[in-house]
Design an enzyme around this catalytic site. Structure first.
Site, PDB file in Angstrom:
ATOM      1  N   GLU A 105       0.772  -1.258  -0.092  1.00 44.20           N
ATOM      2  CA  GLU A 105       0.022  -0.115  -0.045  1.00 44.20           C
ATOM      3  C   GLU A 105       0.815   1.369   0.025  1.00 44.20           C
ATOM      4  OE1 GLU A 105      -2.066  -0.552   3.611  1.00 44.20           O
ATOM      5  OE2 GLU A 105      -3.136  -1.872   2.823  1.00 44.20           O
ATOM      6  N   TYR A 117       8.014   1.593  -7.234  1.00 46.15           N
ATOM      7  CA  TYR A 117       7.239   0.492  -7.418  1.00 46.15           C
ATOM      8  C   TYR A 117       6.957  -0.094  -8.682  1.00 46.15           C
ATOM      9  CZ  TYR A 117       6.842   1.240  -2.201  1.00 46.15           C
ATOM     10  OH  TYR A 117       7.248   1.549  -1.039  1.00 46.15           O
TER      11      TYR A 117
HETATM   12  C1  LIG Z   1      10.790   5.996  -1.862  1.00 51.82           C
HETATM   13  C2  LIG Z   1      12.237   5.861  -1.543  1.00 51.82           C
HETATM   14  C3  LIG Z   1      12.358   4.491  -0.755  1.00 51.82           C
HETATM   15  C4  LIG Z   1      13.068   5.522  -2.909  1.00 51.82           C
HETATM   16  O1  LIG Z   1      14.312   5.186  -2.333  1.00 51.82           O
HETATM   17  P1  LIG Z   1      15.651   5.477  -3.311  1.00 51.82           P
HETATM   18  O2  LIG Z   1      16.855   4.633  -3.006  1.00 51.82           O
HETATM   19  O3  LIG Z   1      15.967   7.030  -3.307  1.00 51.82           O
HETATM   20  O4  LIG Z   1      14.957   5.100  -4.577  1.00 51.82           O
HETATM   21  P2  LIG Z   1      15.923   4.596  -5.904  1.00 51.82           P
HETATM   22  O5  LIG Z   1      17.326   5.582  -6.107  1.00 51.82           O
HETATM   23  O6  LIG Z   1      16.264   3.020  -5.654  1.00 51.82           O
HETATM   24  O7  LIG Z   1      15.070   4.619  -7.194  1.00 51.82           O
HETATM   25  C5  LIG Z   1      14.756   3.857  -7.954  1.00 51.82           C
HETATM   26  C6  LIG Z   1      13.466   4.539  -8.908  1.00 51.82           C
HETATM   27  O8  LIG Z   1      12.339   5.172  -8.120  1.00 51.82           O
HETATM   28  C7  LIG Z   1      12.125   6.233  -8.518  1.00 51.82           C
HETATM   29  N1  LIG Z   1      12.136   7.354  -7.721  1.00 51.82           N
HETATM   30  C8  LIG Z   1      12.940   7.169  -6.467  1.00 51.82           C
HETATM   31  N2  LIG Z   1      12.907   8.265  -5.893  1.00 51.82           N
HETATM   32  C9  LIG Z   1      12.352   9.341  -6.794  1.00 51.82           C
HETATM   33  C10 LIG Z   1      12.028  10.684  -6.784  1.00 51.82           C
HETATM   34  N3  LIG Z   1      12.115  11.572  -5.605  1.00 51.82           N
HETATM   35  N4  LIG Z   1      11.303  11.249  -7.782  1.00 51.82           N
HETATM   36  C11 LIG Z   1      10.725  10.339  -8.793  1.00 51.82           C
HETATM   37  N5  LIG Z   1      11.110   9.224  -8.952  1.00 51.82           N
HETATM   38  C12 LIG Z   1      11.879   8.493  -7.968  1.00 51.82           C
HETATM   39  C13 LIG Z   1      12.688   6.228  -9.858  1.00 51.82           C
HETATM   40  O9  LIG Z   1      11.973   5.448 -11.110  1.00 51.82           O
HETATM   41  C14 LIG Z   1      14.097   5.538  -9.565  1.00 51.82           C
HETATM   42  O10 LIG Z   1      14.543   5.090 -10.798  1.00 51.82           O
HETATM   43  P3  LIG Z   1      15.474   5.947 -11.706  1.00 51.82           P
HETATM   44  O11 LIG Z   1      16.716   6.321 -10.515  1.00 51.82           O
HETATM   45  O12 LIG Z   1      16.149   5.167 -12.861  1.00 51.82           O
HETATM   46  O13 LIG Z   1      14.899   7.228 -12.226  1.00 51.82           O
HETATM   47  C15 LIG Z   1      12.672   6.960  -0.631  1.00 51.82           C
HETATM   48  O14 LIG Z   1      12.678   8.162  -1.294  1.00 51.82           O
HETATM   49  C16 LIG Z   1      12.266   7.228   0.802  1.00 51.82           C
HETATM   50  O15 LIG Z   1      12.719   6.442   1.946  1.00 51.82           O
HETATM   51  N6  LIG Z   1      11.072   7.790   0.947  1.00 51.82           N
HETATM   52  C17 LIG Z   1      10.452   8.208   2.375  1.00 51.82           C
HETATM   53  C18 LIG Z   1       9.963   6.774   2.757  1.00 51.82           C
HETATM   54  C19 LIG Z   1       8.688   6.420   1.763  1.00 51.82           C
HETATM   55  O16 LIG Z   1       7.970   7.127   1.398  1.00 51.82           O
HETATM   56  N7  LIG Z   1       8.693   4.931   1.891  1.00 51.82           N
HETATM   57  C20 LIG Z   1       7.657   4.303   0.979  1.00 51.82           C
HETATM   58  C21 LIG Z   1       6.309   4.202   1.770  1.00 51.82           C
HETATM   59  S1  LIG Z   1       5.243   3.350   1.024  1.00 51.82           S
END
Ligand SMILES: CC(C)(COP(=O)(O)OP(=O)(O)OC[C@H]1O[C@@H](n2cnc3c(N)ncnc32)[C@H](O)[C@@H]1OP(=O)(O)O)[C@@H](O)C(=O)NCCC(=O)NCCS
Length: 146
Positions: A105, A117
């Site tokens: 979710e 995702y």
């Molecule tokens: C969401 C979260 C887990 C992503 O972690 P991350 O390590 O930065 O993600 P990644 O670097 O592996 O990114 C993989 C893909 O996700 C997407 N993505 C990640 N961050 C993004 C951003 N800020 N804006 C747009 N796309 C994004 C992109 O498609 C990216 O691929 P790309 O780098 O080729 O464009 C991180 O931002 C986070 O911890 N957020 C706060 C907690 C949260 O929201 N958790 C999810 C709850 S459901």
């Protein structure tokens, strides 16, 4: 390259701290994490660079359906592909213990997480209106099915 390992008791303090920084009022506490450590059907993964916690995520196996929760990456470690490789690792490890489908979710306004995702192959299958509070938001239900 981050190192991934299964959550153990010595990780709980730093994981709970990152939870609080990441999710505020919705954050899991140390007690919540201690409880999942005792569950045979739960699998939690932590990512480290040396002694530095980079992030974590978890899964509960409900009869072959893996419900993914608590996905978070420390702010300074974001946008480096760590969440993508951490969740890929979680799904590979839990396939070996019988998980066939994956679901989660996510807040409808959480664009970074939804993009993550979708990149992993999750598809939107439903919505729970007003599921979240503070701030109010809908929940998007996503699945990867075998
Ligand atoms: C969401 C979260 C887990 C992503 O972690 P991350 O390590 O930065 O993600 P990644 O670097 O592996 O990114 C993989 C893909 O996700 C997407 N993505 C990640 N961050 C993004 C951003 N800020 N804006 C747009 N796309 C994004 C992109 O498609 C990216 O691929 P790309 O780098 O080729 O464009 C991180 O931002 C986070 O911890 N957020 C706060 C907690 C949260 O929201 N958790 C999810 C709850 S459901």
């Amino acid at each position: 390259m981050p190192e991934f390992k299964r959550l153990s008791i010595e990780d709980i303090q730093s994981v709970s701290r990152l939870e609080k920084e990441t999710f505020g009022k919705e954050a899991w506490t140390e007690k919540d994490y201690l409880e999942v450590l005792g569950l045979s059907y739960a699998y939690y993964l932590v990512a480290y660079d040396g002694d530095t916690l980079l992030g974590s995520c978890g899964l509960r196996n409900m009869c072959g359906d893996g419900e993914i929760t608590n996905v978070m990456i420390a702010p300074e470690a974001r946008r480096k592909g760590i969440a993508y490789s951490m969740l890929t690792e979680l799904m590979e490890r839990t396939r070996e213990i019988g998980v066939k489908n994956y679901t989660l979710e996510v807040r409808s306004k959480n664009d970074p997480a939804i993009a993550l995702y979708k990149k992993l192959g999750f598809k939107e299958e439903g919505k729970r209106p007003h599921f979240y509070t503070e701030p109010e938001d809908d929940a998007i239900i996503m699945w990867i099915r075998q």
